[in-house]
Design an enzyme around this catalytic site. Structure first.
Site, PDB file in Angstrom:
ATOM      1  N   CYS A 122       0.844  -1.204   0.000  1.00 22.53           N
ATOM      2  CA  CYS A 122       0.000   0.000   0.000  1.00 22.53           C
ATOM      3  C   CYS A 122       0.881   1.257   0.000  1.00 22.53           C
ATOM      4  O   CYS A 122       1.451   1.608  -1.019  1.00 22.53           O
ATOM      5  CB  CYS A 122      -0.986  -0.028   1.160  1.00 22.53           C
ATOM      6  SG  CYS A 122      -2.350   1.149   0.953  1.00 22.53           S
ATOM      7  N   HIS A 217      -3.532  -5.032   0.917  1.00 25.37           N
ATOM      8  CA  HIS A 217      -2.966  -5.427   2.207  1.00 25.37           C
ATOM      9  C   HIS A 217      -2.984  -6.943   2.361  1.00 25.37           C
ATOM     10  O   HIS A 217      -3.906  -7.494   2.970  1.00 25.37           O
ATOM     11  CB  HIS A 217      -3.746  -4.764   3.343  1.00 25.37           C
ATOM     12  CG  HIS A 217      -3.455  -3.324   3.519  1.00 25.37           C
ATOM     13  ND1 HIS A 217      -2.501  -2.855   4.399  1.00 25.37           N
ATOM     14  CD2 HIS A 217      -3.966  -2.228   2.899  1.00 25.37           C
ATOM     15  CE1 HIS A 217      -2.441  -1.525   4.327  1.00 25.37           C
ATOM     16  NE2 HIS A 217      -3.324  -1.125   3.426  1.00 25.37           N
ATOM     17  N   GLU A 219      -1.474  -8.731   4.366  1.00 22.16           N
ATOM     18  CA  GLU A 219      -1.459  -9.131   5.777  1.00 22.16           C
ATOM     19  C   GLU A 219      -2.863  -9.217   6.377  1.00 22.16           C
ATOM     20  O   GLU A 219      -3.039  -9.763   7.482  1.00 22.16           O
ATOM     21  CB  GLU A 219      -0.593  -8.169   6.602  1.00 22.16           C
ATOM     22  CG  GLU A 219      -1.241  -6.872   7.014  1.00 22.16           C
ATOM     23  CD  GLU A 219      -1.337  -5.822   5.915  1.00 22.16           C
ATOM     24  OE1 GLU A 219      -1.854  -4.727   6.189  1.00 22.16           O
ATOM     25  OE2 GLU A 219      -0.883  -6.098   4.778  1.00 22.16           O
TER      26      GLU A 219
END
Length: 237
Positions: A122, A217, A219
């Protein structure tokens, strides 16, 4: 997120940049803190690596720090200060994080110079673009559905790119939370994924050891492939 079992000696060390926040609060404490959402180290660990936090520091130390890790992740976070790409801040642009900008740009420069595998997430992708002379769109209306809530949308890999070799499907859904994006592409970067509306969703640097940026993202999702590819590149390097 599925764990990958590897022996300690086989786990590449991945350095992850962090937030630097004033007056963070936990339990009875309210102190300045270097912070990192737990999803980042968990993703690195699940992908077969060990994680080390790299909080903002004197940029002159970046090359020394990068030399001690096997791979670098530039994490998501606040908007890049527009002066970094020759622009004035617009209405929706957030307050600057100058110390973090300087440190992470130095980490990117050191990783590229040394051939250390690099993943930008990002803000990290946007900084990679800025580091190579690109610019950003400061606000895209409607790309954040609710404050503090991650959404999902579809991205399409560009054939014959590094990203397409990692994620070969024609399209895939990714977790997302952003309001800025790449405008003018940085030198030598190529687009390796985009959204249906044309937003640049991934960039990479051909000819480098391994350098990839993704707008979303990973994660916050279950797909380990991008991080696993970084960890493998870090192990090979």
């Amino acid at each position: 997120m599925r764990e990958t079992k590897v022996s300690g000696t086989d786990r590449p060390l991945i350095g992850i940049s962090t937030y630097l926040e004033s007056k963070a609060r936990w339990r009875v404490w309210e102190l300045d803190a270097a912070l990192l959402p737990a999803g980042y180290p968990r993703l690195v660990q699940a992908a077969g690596g060990s994680a080390a936090m790299l909080p903002p520091d004197d940029p002159s130390y970046a090359a020394e720090v990068v030399a001690r890790v096997d791979g670098v992740v530039i994490a998501g976070g606040p908007d890049v200060e527009p002066v970094r790409y020759g622009a004035e801040p617009e209405e929706h642009t957030g307050p600057p994080a100058r110390e973090r900008d300087a440190w992470e740009l130095a980490l990117i420069e050191a990783a590229l110079a040394s051939g250390t595998p690099l993943l930008g997430i990002c803000r990290g992708m946007q900084l990679l673009n800025v580091a190579l002379g690109g610019t950003l769109t400061q606000h895209m209306e409607g790309h954040v559905e609710a404050i503090g809530v991650f959404g999902t949308h579809e991205v399409k890999p560009v054939p014959d790119t590094l990203y397409a070799s990692i994620v070969p499907e024609a399209s895939t859904d990714v977790p997302t939370y952003h309001h800025q994006a790449v405008a003018r592409l940085g030198r030598d970067l190529v687009v390796s994924a985009h959204a249906d509306d044309g937003t640049v969703e991934a960039v990479e640097l051909p000819g480098s050891a391994w350098a990839l940026g993704v707008q979303w993202h990973p994660e916050m999702g279950e797909d380990l492939r991008v991080m696993r590819a970084l960890v493998r590149a870090a192990g090979a390097a």
